[in-house]
Motif scaffolding. Structure first.
Motif, PDB file in Angstrom:
ATOM      1  N   GLY A  28       0.825  -1.200   0.000  1.00 25.63           N
ATOM      2  CA  GLY A  28       0.000   0.000   0.000  1.00 25.63           C
ATOM      3  C   GLY A  28       0.852   1.239   0.000  1.00 25.63           C
ATOM      4  O   GLY A  28       2.075   1.183  -0.095  1.00 25.63           O
ATOM      5  N   VAL A  29       0.184   2.367   0.124  1.00 21.21           N
ATOM      6  CA  VAL A  29       0.830   3.671   0.189  1.00 21.21           C
ATOM      7  C   VAL A  29       0.431   4.291   1.520  1.00 21.21           C
ATOM      8  O   VAL A  29      -0.721   4.171   1.947  1.00 21.21           O
ATOM      9  CB  VAL A  29       0.390   4.571  -0.986  1.00 21.21           C
ATOM     10  N   VAL A  30       1.379   4.957   2.172  1.00 24.73           N
ATOM     11  CA  VAL A  30       1.126   5.591   3.457  1.00 24.73           C
ATOM     12  C   VAL A  30       1.343   7.097   3.301  1.00 24.73           C
ATOM     13  O   VAL A  30       2.382   7.522   2.809  1.00 24.73           O
ATOM     14  CB  VAL A  30       2.070   5.047   4.550  1.00 24.73           C
ATOM     15  N   LEU A  31       0.350   7.867   3.725  1.00 29.65           N
ATOM     16  CA  LEU A  31       0.448   9.320   3.688  1.00 29.65           C
ATOM     17  C   LEU A  31       0.596   9.842   5.113  1.00 29.65           C
ATOM     18  O   LEU A  31      -0.124   9.413   6.020  1.00 29.65           O
ATOM     19  CB  LEU A  31      -0.808   9.933   3.060  1.00 29.65           C
ATOM     20  N   ASP A  32       1.523  10.776   5.308  1.00 29.27           N
ATOM     21  CA  ASP A  32       1.689  11.432   6.593  1.00 29.27           C
ATOM     22  C   ASP A  32       0.627  12.517   6.735  1.00 29.27           C
ATOM     23  O   ASP A  32       0.216  13.134   5.747  1.00 29.27           O
ATOM     24  CB  ASP A  32       3.065  12.086   6.693  1.00 29.27           C
ATOM     25  N   ALA A  33       0.218  12.756   7.975  1.00 26.36           N
ATOM     26  CA  ALA A  33      -0.787  13.787   8.239  1.00 26.36           C
ATOM     27  C   ALA A  33      -0.721  14.197   9.701  1.00 26.36           C
ATOM     28  O   ALA A  33      -0.347  13.390  10.550  1.00 26.36           O
ATOM     29  CB  ALA A  33      -2.185  13.253   7.930  1.00 26.36           C
ATOM     30  N   PRO A  34      -1.099  15.420  10.009  1.00 31.31           N
ATOM     31  CA  PRO A  34      -1.160  15.812  11.412  1.00 31.31           C
ATOM     32  C   PRO A  34      -2.255  15.037  12.158  1.00 31.31           C
ATOM     33  O   PRO A  34      -2.127  14.760  13.336  1.00 31.31           O
ATOM     34  CB  PRO A  34      -1.462  17.303  11.386  1.00 31.31           C
ATOM     35  N   ASP A  35      -3.334  14.670  11.462  1.00 33.79           N
ATOM     36  CA  ASP A  35      -4.442  13.912  12.041  1.00 33.79           C
ATOM     37  C   ASP A  35      -4.841  12.813  11.059  1.00 33.79           C
ATOM     38  O   ASP A  35      -5.594  13.062  10.115  1.00 33.79           O
ATOM     39  CB  ASP A  35      -5.624  14.836  12.325  1.00 33.79           C
ATOM     40  N   GLU A  53      -8.252  -0.669   9.528  1.00 29.30           N
ATOM     41  CA  GLU A  53      -7.452  -0.435  10.727  1.00 29.30           C
ATOM     42  C   GLU A  53      -7.746   0.977  11.194  1.00 29.30           C
ATOM     43  O   GLU A  53      -7.791   1.894  10.375  1.00 29.30           O
ATOM     44  CB  GLU A  53      -5.957  -0.562  10.446  1.00 29.30           C
ATOM     45  N   ASP A  54      -7.939   1.152  12.488  1.00 33.94           N
ATOM     46  CA  ASP A  54      -8.229   2.473  13.026  1.00 33.94           C
ATOM     47  C   ASP A  54      -7.610   2.584  14.414  1.00 33.94           C
ATOM     48  O   ASP A  54      -8.179   2.127  15.402  1.00 33.94           O
ATOM     49  CB  ASP A  54      -9.737   2.701  13.082  1.00 33.94           C
ATOM     50  N   GLU A  55      -6.419   3.152  14.451  1.00 39.78           N
ATOM     51  CA  GLU A  55      -5.709   3.397  15.701  1.00 39.78           C
ATOM     52  C   GLU A  55      -5.464   4.894  15.804  1.00 39.78           C
ATOM     53  O   GLU A  55      -5.641   5.619  14.824  1.00 39.78           O
ATOM     54  CB  GLU A  55      -4.399   2.605  15.715  1.00 39.78           C
ATOM     55  N   SER A  56      -5.043   5.362  16.941  1.00 35.68           N
ATOM     56  CA  SER A  56      -4.878   6.802  17.130  1.00 35.68           C
ATOM     57  C   SER A  56      -3.870   7.415  16.169  1.00 35.68           C
ATOM     58  O   SER A  56      -4.042   8.549  15.723  1.00 35.68           O
ATOM     59  CB  SER A  56      -4.486   7.118  18.569  1.00 35.68           C
ATOM     60  N   ASP A  57      -2.797   6.675  15.828  1.00 34.95           N
ATOM     61  CA  ASP A  57      -1.752   7.206  14.952  1.00 34.95           C
ATOM     62  C   ASP A  57      -1.676   6.497  13.601  1.00 34.95           C
ATOM     63  O   ASP A  57      -0.737   6.724  12.839  1.00 34.95           O
ATOM     64  CB  ASP A  57      -0.383   7.091  15.638  1.00 34.95           C
ATOM     65  N   TRP A  58      -2.648   5.634  13.292  1.00 38.17           N
ATOM     66  CA  TRP A  58      -2.593   4.838  12.051  1.00 38.17           C
ATOM     67  C   TRP A  58      -4.001   4.437  11.629  1.00 38.17           C
ATOM     68  O   TRP A  58      -4.741   3.861  12.419  1.00 38.17           O
ATOM     69  CB  TRP A  58      -1.744   3.592  12.280  1.00 38.17           C
ATOM     70  N   VAL A  59      -4.349   4.723  10.382  1.00 37.68           N
ATOM     71  CA  VAL A  59      -5.634   4.311   9.827  1.00 37.68           C
ATOM     72  C   VAL A  59      -5.368   3.750   8.443  1.00 37.68           C
ATOM     73  O   VAL A  59      -4.572   4.309   7.680  1.00 37.68           O
ATOM     74  CB  VAL A  59      -6.629   5.492   9.739  1.00 37.68           C
ATOM     75  N   SER A  60      -6.023   2.639   8.107  1.00 41.40           N
ATOM     76  CA  SER A  60      -5.889   2.042   6.779  1.00 41.40           C
ATOM     77  C   SER A  60      -7.255   1.854   6.147  1.00 41.40           C
ATOM     78  O   SER A  60      -8.204   1.430   6.812  1.00 41.40           O
ATOM     79  CB  SER A  60      -5.204   0.669   6.846  1.00 41.40           C
ATOM     80  N   SER A  70      -3.014   4.015   3.584  1.00 42.74           N
ATOM     81  CA  SER A  70      -2.917   4.205   5.026  1.00 42.74           C
ATOM     82  C   SER A  70      -2.454   5.615   5.338  1.00 42.74           C
ATOM     83  O   SER A  70      -1.875   6.311   4.496  1.00 42.74           O
ATOM     84  CB  SER A  70      -1.936   3.188   5.631  1.00 42.74           C
ATOM     85  N   PHE A  71      -2.687   6.006   6.590  1.00 39.10           N
ATOM     86  CA  PHE A  71      -2.402   7.359   7.051  1.00 39.10           C
ATOM     87  C   PHE A  71      -1.760   7.255   8.422  1.00 39.10           C
ATOM     88  O   PHE A  71      -2.246   6.519   9.280  1.00 39.10           O
ATOM     89  CB  PHE A  71      -3.705   8.165   7.135  1.00 39.10           C
ATOM     90  N   GLN A  72      -0.650   7.978   8.611  1.00 36.32           N
ATOM     91  CA  GLN A  72       0.040   7.942   9.896  1.00 36.32           C
ATOM     92  C   GLN A  72       0.287   9.358  10.389  1.00 36.32           C
ATOM     93  O   GLN A  72       0.443  10.286   9.604  1.00 36.32           O
ATOM     94  CB  GLN A  72       1.338   7.158   9.812  1.00 36.32           C
ATOM     95  N   THR A  73       0.362   9.477  11.703  1.00 37.68           N
ATOM     96  CA  THR A  73       0.599  10.773  12.320  1.00 37.68           C
ATOM     97  C   THR A  73       2.013  11.251  12.043  1.00 37.68           C
ATOM     98  O   THR A  73       2.972  10.516  12.226  1.00 37.68           O
ATOM     99  CB  THR A  73       0.398  10.695  13.848  1.00 37.68           C
ATOM    100  N   GLU A  74       2.109  12.483  11.587  1.00 39.64           N
ATOM    101  CA  GLU A  74       3.395  13.172  11.447  1.00 39.64           C
ATOM    102  C   GLU A  74       3.158  14.606  11.901  1.00 39.64           C
ATOM    103  O   GLU A  74       2.636  15.425  11.138  1.00 39.64           O
ATOM    104  CB  GLU A  74       3.891  13.131  10.007  1.00 39.64           C
TER     105      GLU A  74
END
Length: 142
Positions: A28-35, A53-60, A70-74
Protein backbone atom coordinates in the motif's frame (compact mmCIF):
# COMPACT_ATOMS: atom_id res chain seq x y z
CA UNK A 1 -2.53 -5.60 16.88
CA UNK A 2 -2.05 -3.88 13.53
CA UNK A 3 -1.52 -5.97 10.39
CA UNK A 4 1.34 -3.70 9.31
CA UNK A 5 3.99 -2.59 11.76
CA UNK A 6 6.85 -0.33 10.75
CA UNK A 7 6.53 -1.11 7.04
CA UNK A 8 6.58 -4.92 7.43
CA UNK A 9 4.53 -6.71 4.79
CA UNK A 10 1.91 -9.06 6.22
CA UNK A 11 2.43 -12.77 5.60
CA UNK A 12 0.34 -14.15 2.76
CA UNK A 13 0.19 -17.95 3.09
CA UNK A 14 -1.10 -18.40 -0.47
CA UNK A 15 2.03 -16.83 -1.93
CA UNK A 16 5.36 -18.65 -1.79
CA UNK A 17 8.14 -16.84 0.03
CA UNK A 18 10.67 -15.18 -2.28
CA UNK A 19 14.26 -16.19 -1.61
CA UNK A 20 15.87 -13.73 -4.06
CA UNK A 21 15.21 -10.61 -2.00
CA UNK A 22 12.87 -9.05 -4.58
CA UNK A 23 9.70 -7.65 -2.97
CA UNK A 24 6.66 -9.72 -3.92
CA UNK A 25 4.00 -7.02 -3.60
CA UNK A 26 3.31 -3.38 -2.91
CA UNK A 27 1.22 -3.57 0.25
CA UNK A 28 0.00 0.00 0.00
CA UNK A 29 0.83 3.67 0.19
CA UNK A 30 1.13 5.59 3.46
CA UNK A 31 0.45 9.32 3.69
CA UNK A 32 1.69 11.43 6.59
CA UNK A 33 -0.79 13.79 8.24
CA UNK A 34 -1.16 15.81 11.41
CA UNK A 35 -4.44 13.91 12.04
CA UNK A 36 -4.59 10.54 10.25
CA UNK A 37 -8.22 9.90 11.18
CA UNK A 38 -9.37 13.16 9.61
CA UNK A 39 -7.42 12.52 6.41
CA UNK A 40 -8.68 8.92 6.24
CA UNK A 41 -12.24 10.24 6.58
CA UNK A 42 -11.69 12.44 3.51
CA UNK A 43 -10.36 9.54 1.42
CA UNK A 44 -13.20 7.31 2.67
CA UNK A 45 -15.68 9.92 1.34
CA UNK A 46 -13.73 10.31 -1.90
CA UNK A 47 -13.15 6.62 -2.64
CA UNK A 48 -15.86 4.78 -0.71
CA UNK A 49 -13.25 2.38 0.67
CA UNK A 50 -13.66 0.45 3.93
CA UNK A 51 -11.67 1.23 7.08
CA UNK A 52 -9.72 -1.90 8.04
CA UNK A 53 -7.45 -0.44 10.73
CA UNK A 54 -8.23 2.47 13.03
CA UNK A 55 -5.71 3.40 15.70
CA UNK A 56 -4.88 6.80 17.13
CA UNK A 57 -1.75 7.21 14.95
CA UNK A 58 -2.59 4.84 12.05
CA UNK A 59 -5.63 4.31 9.83
CA UNK A 60 -5.89 2.04 6.78
CA UNK A 61 -8.49 1.90 4.05
CA UNK A 62 -8.93 -1.12 1.79
CA UNK A 63 -9.84 -0.69 -1.83
CA UNK A 64 -10.24 -3.10 -4.74
CA UNK A 65 -8.21 -6.31 -4.55
CA UNK A 66 -5.41 -5.90 -2.04
CA UNK A 67 -5.01 -2.14 -2.50
CA UNK A 68 -4.54 -0.27 0.78
CA UNK A 69 -4.14 3.40 1.52
CA UNK A 70 -2.92 4.20 5.03
CA UNK A 71 -2.40 7.36 7.05
CA UNK A 72 0.04 7.94 9.90
CA UNK A 73 0.60 10.77 12.32
CA UNK A 74 3.40 13.17 11.45
CA UNK A 75 3.27 16.25 13.68
CA UNK A 76 5.91 18.04 11.56
CA UNK A 77 4.07 17.43 8.25
CA UNK A 78 4.39 20.22 5.69
CA UNK A 79 2.18 20.22 2.60
CA UNK A 80 3.93 20.14 -0.78
CA UNK A 81 3.51 22.80 -3.43
CA UNK A 82 1.99 22.21 -6.86
CA UNK A 83 3.56 22.98 -9.19
CA UNK A 84 6.86 22.63 -7.38
CA UNK A 85 9.04 25.54 -6.29
CA UNK A 86 12.69 25.39 -5.26
CA UNK A 87 12.06 27.35 -2.06
CA UNK A 88 9.09 25.25 -0.85
CA UNK A 89 8.38 21.67 0.19
CA UNK A 90 8.52 19.52 -2.95
CA UNK A 91 5.88 16.95 -3.84
CA UNK A 92 7.43 13.49 -3.40
CA UNK A 93 4.57 11.50 -4.87
CA UNK A 94 0.99 11.86 -5.92
CA UNK A 95 -1.93 9.47 -6.23
CA UNK A 96 -3.69 8.76 -9.55
CA UNK A 97 -7.32 7.59 -9.62
CA UNK A 98 -8.99 6.56 -12.86
CA UNK A 99 -12.59 7.71 -13.30
CA UNK A 100 -15.26 7.18 -15.96
CA UNK A 101 -16.67 10.72 -16.01
CA UNK A 102 -14.24 13.53 -15.20
CA UNK A 103 -16.90 16.18 -14.58
CA UNK A 104 -18.94 13.96 -12.24
CA UNK A 105 -15.72 12.91 -10.47
CA UNK A 106 -14.75 16.57 -10.09
CA UNK A 107 -18.08 17.41 -8.44
CA UNK A 108 -17.75 14.40 -6.13
CA UNK A 109 -14.14 15.24 -5.16
CA UNK A 110 -14.95 18.86 -4.34
CA UNK A 111 -18.03 17.80 -2.33
CA UNK A 112 -15.78 15.35 -0.40
CA UNK A 113 -13.39 18.21 0.51
CA UNK A 114 -10.79 18.26 -2.29
CA UNK A 115 -9.42 21.50 -3.69
CA UNK A 116 -8.89 21.87 -7.43
CA UNK A 117 -5.29 22.96 -8.08
CA UNK A 118 -4.70 26.21 -9.91
CA UNK A 119 -2.38 24.59 -12.45
CA UNK A 120 -3.90 21.90 -14.68
CA UNK A 121 -1.38 20.39 -17.13
CA UNK A 122 -3.70 18.19 -19.24
CA UNK A 123 -7.28 18.19 -20.54
CA UNK A 124 -8.07 14.61 -19.45
CA UNK A 125 -6.58 14.97 -15.95
CA UNK A 126 -7.64 17.07 -12.97
CA UNK A 127 -5.11 17.82 -10.24
CA UNK A 128 -6.39 18.30 -6.66
CA UNK A 129 -5.10 18.59 -3.14
CA UNK A 130 -6.60 16.76 -0.21
CA UNK A 131 -7.42 18.67 3.01
CA UNK A 132 -3.78 18.62 4.21
CA UNK A 133 -2.22 19.32 0.80
CA UNK A 134 -1.29 15.92 -0.66
CA UNK A 135 -1.63 16.06 -4.43
CA UNK A 136 -3.83 13.57 -6.28
CA UNK A 137 -5.16 13.32 -9.81
CA UNK A 138 -8.39 12.12 -11.33
CA UNK A 139 -8.08 11.01 -14.94
CA UNK A 140 -10.03 9.24 -17.63
CA UNK A 141 -8.58 6.22 -19.42
CA UNK A 142 -7.55 6.30 -23.07
Amino acid sequence: MSEIQYGRLPQRPHEPARKDGVPRALSGVVLDAPDPRALAAFYRRLLGWETVEDESDWVSLKGPGSTKLSFQTEPEYRPPTWPGRNDRQQMMLHLDFEVDDLEAAHEHAVAAGATLAGFQPQDDVRVYTDPVGHVFCLFTGD
